[in-house]
Structure formats: C-alpha cells, structure tokens
Design an enzyme around this catalytic site. Sequence first.
Site, PDB file in Angstrom:
ATOM      1  N   SER A   1     -33.146   9.244  15.517  1.00  0.00           N
ATOM      2  CA  SER A   1     -33.500  10.637  15.813  1.00  0.00           C
ATOM      3  C   SER A   1     -32.419  11.641  15.440  1.00  0.00           C
ATOM      4  O   SER A   1     -32.646  12.845  15.564  1.00  0.00           O
ATOM      5  CB  SER A   1     -33.815  10.784  17.295  1.00  0.00           C
ATOM      6  OG  SER A   1     -34.786   9.839  17.653  1.00  0.00           O
ATOM      7  N   GLU A   5      30.382  -9.790   4.130  1.00  0.00           N
ATOM      8  CA  GLU A   5      29.701 -10.305   2.945  1.00  0.00           C
ATOM      9  C   GLU A   5      30.594 -10.449   1.722  1.00  0.00           C
ATOM     10  O   GLU A   5      30.342 -11.309   0.879  1.00  0.00           O
ATOM     11  CB  GLU A   5      28.504  -9.395   2.594  1.00  0.00           C
ATOM     12  CG  GLU A   5      27.394  -9.400   3.634  1.00  0.00           C
ATOM     13  CD  GLU A   5      26.631 -10.720   3.684  1.00  0.00           C
ATOM     14  OE1 GLU A   5      26.455 -11.345   2.622  1.00  0.00           O
ATOM     15  OE2 GLU A   5      26.226 -11.119   4.791  1.00  0.00           O
TER      16      GLU A   5
END
Lengths: 141, 767
Positions: B461, B182
């Site tokens: 229930s 780079e």
Amino acid sequence: MMRHSFPGLLFVVAVSIAGCAGLTTREPESLPVSDNSAVTALVSTARTELANGKLDAAAGSFERALRIEPRNPVLWQELAKLRLQQGQYQQAEGLAARSNGWAGDNKSLRAENWRIIGQARLKRGDYPGAQSAFDKAAQAN
Amino acid sequence: MDNPVLEKFRQSFLRKRLRLVLLSFALLLSGFVLYLDLTVRAQFEGKRWALPARVYARPLELYPGLKLRPEQLLTELAMLGYRDSGDSLDPGHYRHDQDRFTIATRPFAFWDGAQPALQLRADFDGDRLRTLADLKTGQPVTLARLDPLLIGGIYPAHNEDRVLVKLNEVPPLLVKGLIAVEDRKFYTHHGVDPRGVGRALVTTLRGAGVQGGSTLTQQLVKNFFLTPERTLRRKFTEMIMAQLLELHYSKDEILEAYANEIYLGQDGNRAIHGFGLASHFYFNRPLSQLDLPQAALLVGLVKGPSYYDPRRHPARALSRRNLVLQEMLQQQAITQQQYAAARATGLGVVEQAPGGTSLYPAFVELVHRQLRRDYHEEDLRSEGLQIFSSLDPLVQFAGERALTTRLTQLEKARRIPPNALEGAVVVSNAQNGEIQALVGGRNTRYEGFNRALDTERPVGSLIKPVIYLTALQRPDSYTLATLLDDSPLVWRERGAPDWEPHNYDKAFHGQVPLRLALANSYNVSSVRLGLSLGVRTVMDNVRRLGVERDLNTYASSLLGADGLSPLEVTQMYETIASGGFRVPLRAIREVLTAEGQPLQRYSLSIEQVIEPGPAYLITSALQGVVREGTADGLNKFLSPDIHVAGKTGTTNDLRDSWFAGYTGDRLAVVWIGRDDNQPINMTGAGGAMTVWGDMMARLDPEPLVPPRPDNVEMVSVDAVTGRRADDNCRGAVSLPFINGSAPVETAPCAASSPGPSIKNWFKRLFE
C-alpha cells in the site's frame, strides 16, 4: 505564430527589464533575514562570498543556513538568485517556487520570487511562461 | 695431448674464456645493479602511498537556539573521543556540569575553511542550547562546529590504511627508540650492517633459515620492493637495493619513508600501516602527542604487531614495551628517571579503535556508490580524498537502536524464531534530501547485504498515495471528500486470469470518502480509482516522484505488487514530503583532496514536479492515515500535535511490513521482512510502524505544518456525505480544497440555510 507572439515578446522584454531593475536595485541587506544569529552570520558570509565572486562558496553558506532554518523563504530566494546568476535557470525557478511556498503573505518576497521565475523562464525561451510569471509579480506587489 | 704448443694454445684459450665469462658476469651484474638502481630510484621518488578516501559524518553545528538535549551532546562528544577531564582543556577535552558544558574543540579544516581549536562554554535550557560563548573572553559565539566523526574509509587493495606523517611530526623519542631497538648503527652504516650480515650468514649456513640482521633501510626495501619470500637471492637483492637507496637518499628521507610504511596492526581486514595511523589506532591521538611509554610501545610492535597486539595480549605487549625502554636506557636515549616513570605507566591503549573499518558500513556503501558516479574507483581507493557526508550519528544511533530492539521484541511477541526477522531503515532530511541515517540490517556493523539499498520487495500500500495524488491533481473530478466506490470488483484483462481485489478486513465498504479510503487503505476502492485514472498515468507519477526504474502497468501494480528498495521508496516520499519538489537524495556534501583543497560540492538541487495544491492535499490525507486510519497506533509513540503524515504497507500473505512517514523535519522509511521471504505475520502497522515510532520518539521531531498554498481553501464538510457543512452539522470536518473544487451542495444538516452554497457559487463565478 510568429506574428502572434511578437507583441507578447516585446511586452515580456519590457517587463523583464523592469524585473531586472527590481533585482538589482533592491538592497538585500534591508531584508530581515532571520532572528537566529547563526543564520544571519551565514547569510552575511554568503553575501561577502558573492561579492568576491565565490559563487559556489556562497551557495554552500546559504545551504548551511537552510539546514538551520529550512522554512526561511529569504534563504531559498537568495539561493534562487544565485542560481539565476550562474545560469542554472531550472534550479533558479525551483528554488524561487520553494521560497514562495514558505513566503506566507510577504508580498514583496513573493513578487521578487515571481520575477526570478520570469527571468529564468525568459532565459530558457519560455516566453508565455515568463509573461505569466511577470504578471504574477505585478499582482503580488 | 702432449704437444706443448697445443697445450699452450689450450691454456690461453681457457684463460680467455675465463676472462670472457668473468667479464660477462661483471657486465651482467652491473646491468642488474643498474636495473635495481633504476627501480629503487623510480619507485622511491614516485612512491605515493595509496591513501583511502575517508568518510566523515556531518559536523555538529552549535549555535544559540539549537534544538539539542545535553545527553545528545554527551553522546556526540563520546563518539568523537572527547575526554571528560577535571582540569585539562587541551583540544579534545570537555567538562560537564548539568546544563553547562565547557568544550575545547579540536582544530579542523572544513570545506569552507579551517576552524581553529576553540574553548567554548555552552549553556542549555531544557532541550535547547541557550547560549554559546568563548570561554576566555566571554564573548558570544554565533556558530561553531565540532570536528566531524570519522565513520569509515574506502580502502585500497590489500586494505592498507595509513595516515601520512612528516619526520618532524614523529616524536624524537620514538625515533631514538626505533634506532635503539631495530638498528643501532642506522646513522653510520651504508644500508647494510656488515656484522649483522655476518650473523645472518652464520645462522643461514647452519640451516636455521635465512633471517635477521636487517637494518631499517633493508626493512624498508623489503616492504617497499620485494616479496616476503626468504631466499638467499632475495636477501642479496635486498642488500644491493639498501645500499643503492643510501647512495641516493638522506637518512631522514629513508626514516620518514620507514615511519609511513611499517606494518603495525590489523583491524578486521584493514591493515594498519605507519606510526601516524598506529597512533590513532592504539591511542586515539595524533602521533606528535605521544608520550614516552606510548612511543616505546609502537616501537615494540614493529617486531610483531599480531604477537604483541596490546589489545589481545596486553601482558606480552607490556613486557615488550619495557624491553624497548630498557634498550633506550642502555643506549642513553632516556634518563633513569624517564625510564622509571615510563615503566610504571600502563599501556594506555584505547579499548576501541576509532574510525575503524566503517562504523556504519551500510551508509558508507551508499556514499561509495554515489561517489562512483563521479570518480574512478582507483582514485577513491588511493587519493586520500576527504568525503564529508550528511550522516547524523545521533539519528543513525536512534535508527539502529529502534530497529534492533523492536525486531527482537516482535520475534518474541509473534513466536518467530530469533534473528529470523530482518529490516532496513532510511532517514532523510525532509527539506533538502540529505540522508541522515541508513541501516542495512539488524547486524549494523556487518558489511554484507545492504537491505536499505539492495532488497527489492513489493511495496504494497505504500504505492497508494500516488494513486490518490494522481486523482487530486484533477480537482475538477476529485477532492478529499469525493465518494469512492468500494463495492466488489472483478478485473478482466486479456491473457490474464480475472482478478478480484479484496480489502484487508475482507469486507466491502460501499461509498467511502476519498480521504478515508486512503486512511483505511481500502484496496478495492483504490484499485477502482487507479483503473479509472489509468495504471500508466499513476505509474508515470511514480516516476515523476523520483523512482527511476521501469515499472509494470498491471492492475496489481496499483496495490504495490512491484518491488522497490527502501531507498527508492524514500526518494518517492521525499518529493511528497517536500511539497511536490523533487529533491535528489544525497549522502555527500563535499569532497576535498588529501591536502584539504575543495574538489567538489554536491549542492542542493530541486525541481517542482507536483503543483503545490495537490501536494498539500496528499500530505493532509496522509496525516489522516495517522490521525484516524491504519497508522493511528503511532499516537502511542508520538504526540498527535506532531501531525505526522504516513502510510503503512503490507504485502500478500504478510511477507513484508512497511512504513513511510514524515514530520516537519524528517522523512523515514522502514521495512521489515525475512531474507528467505517467508511470511512474518505482521502488517505495516504491526511491525515497521513501531520501529518508525520508536525511532522518531528518540529524535524529538518537529511538527508537520506545511504552508497552505494560495489556491487552497479550508472548507467544512459533512464527514459522511462529503457535502458542505455549517455550524449546525455535528460530524463536520474541515478539509483543504483547491479553490473552486469544494462541494457546492450542502449537507442535509446544513440544508436549512442554503445561503453559503449560493454565496460560494457566486464567489466561484467571479474568481
């Protein structure tokens, strides 16, 4: 009302002093906590942490032990005592009651739990409640 | 105009003006530079990367006597990315030979202190860990933890994720590679490479766009301070800032910032930043442990993480990596041998990114919500907090499996279109309220609608146990043997149409013992019982058990017409399962700072809200539901010796199927329904219960044997009449009663000897 509760209050204070004595003179190391070595190791860590004033760390260690043995009444009681020491009275009472649930016919353990409950109630200003708890402690012994 | 004096004056005026313009331009420029300088310094020094909170599962605790099957340990090790290795015993490796494991644990900093890397030998005996010992010394180990599984994060805006590294943790070869590829002159330039600038200028003037020629410093500036637009002005600003940065900071500081900032990949909507995280993301190992080819690959990715994505485009990634190696060889950063060896290696990328976007998004969402009570959202997304949760991956796995496979089976069996059914599962520790698993839908990786937390469906229930508990809190009036009236009922309320509840089997059952009315989930007798206790009283109890929302007090509320989320149902049943102690459900154990400092512990909290006696009785009744009631089908999944307590729930027109149940160690609630609320044609037992049973069967549950309180006695009663029985009675059952509440009258079968009842009467007199 005041006149009525004053002797009761005196009684409660007297019993609670006895209760306190019971709490402090007891040798915690003498209790056979568990036959699981991991639990005993954690309890011993917790007691060291307690001795060093690291209450939150101690609570963490007791809870870690409780994950391994959730039905161990001694662990619930240890946590109850710790909360009592921290001034978390409602927690102390709940934990001691939980300990009682698993205590079976271990009378000294039950008596100790009732003393913790009595102490906690006393601190919260629930004198009749404290008295009845100390009564139960006396009965259990 | 020809006047020389005037002309001279004019020229001097122009010169002055020009000087003025130049001066102000210089002033402006230096002002701009000064401004940039301030920006650069303030931001670079104050630069704190937003670090996501990381959420971990519970660490697996290993100790002699632990109930764990060898294959469960294998699953755990696989999830943690431990490698089965022949020889290596570096941290993160293990060996396995039938009942014997050798595990090299990774070091980990826990809430209560760091545990170094350990080499352990673990021997199993059936489904128990028999012994645990230090491999080298052979000394027994009482307790050791595996490192916890990273299960997700709470990400910053833009979903940037990173693991911060110091420069000395970055392998030198990676730095060399980076510089070779780079920015070769990194250590000599002053932020800008003049030749690079020249090249860039030429391409720009040719009209090929503004690009190229960036030094590492410029790349950093670009990522740090600037927007990604490509204009000359921005390039100019970037160059000035790069030089300012170099003026104030060392090459190492700039490099370290670069190593943490650079974008290196994408995981769903999570952006992978910095070499530290990229190393985990691609190779599942810390950056410092990367070898040359791996480091070269990361360097290669800088140019284009998406284009060179080694998972999607391995061939491209490989040639890019080899190019990096070649550059390194040319720059003499590596030797010919190193180059040849590295080139010959494969990519070595792990197939699945570890701890990616939440493995268990539904559970992590619960963690996030609980954290929001105590922390600012921004801190959660930026402070890098470490969150230790109570999730048990083994339980979660069982829950997900059971739900997904059963839903598919149920759809096939009941001719429901595929993927129409949805469901949710919550599993908690029945003693301390820790949530061990949470499934928010059948697509378990989906970060969307979380049915475990947010679906509110009529509970049917599932509400009934609260009616019965309320009754059992009045031992003078109700016991498990009390006969309830299950004959037709018409409920008239002003302003509402008459209501006539029916039973599921469309029949009425006359006089029914209380425990059987619950076991068979009879609606009519339950409503009648609830009405006589008072709907409000019952609903107050629902709140006492831990449901915090306001509840309706209509008669139909007694049959669960009101909606609750699966999590709320879990809270309600947790209190019942723990013997009347309300234990707030918790998903978090501890919170640590990014540096590993303890911040907060979420401790166990309990409050006794139901007396031990009634709590014991209701558990006994719920065990009856499984033994001889609507949930007796559970016996297909689990041994009756587990003594499961549970309750089925079914709603009108069969739209919802519920099951809530607990064993000695775990409580779980399962809901099944459709998102569009269409009927699913199944009862609680037909649907949710099968998921529950399937899941629990995978988890080897502990038997449920609650401690019997002092004031509860076991008494034999006649199964039909509920009267006191003796050895002569054939259909007798032994039931728990709160002292003094057991029936006095003897059943006809025992009537020959009235003795016991009189003895009992006297006993009660003196108690």
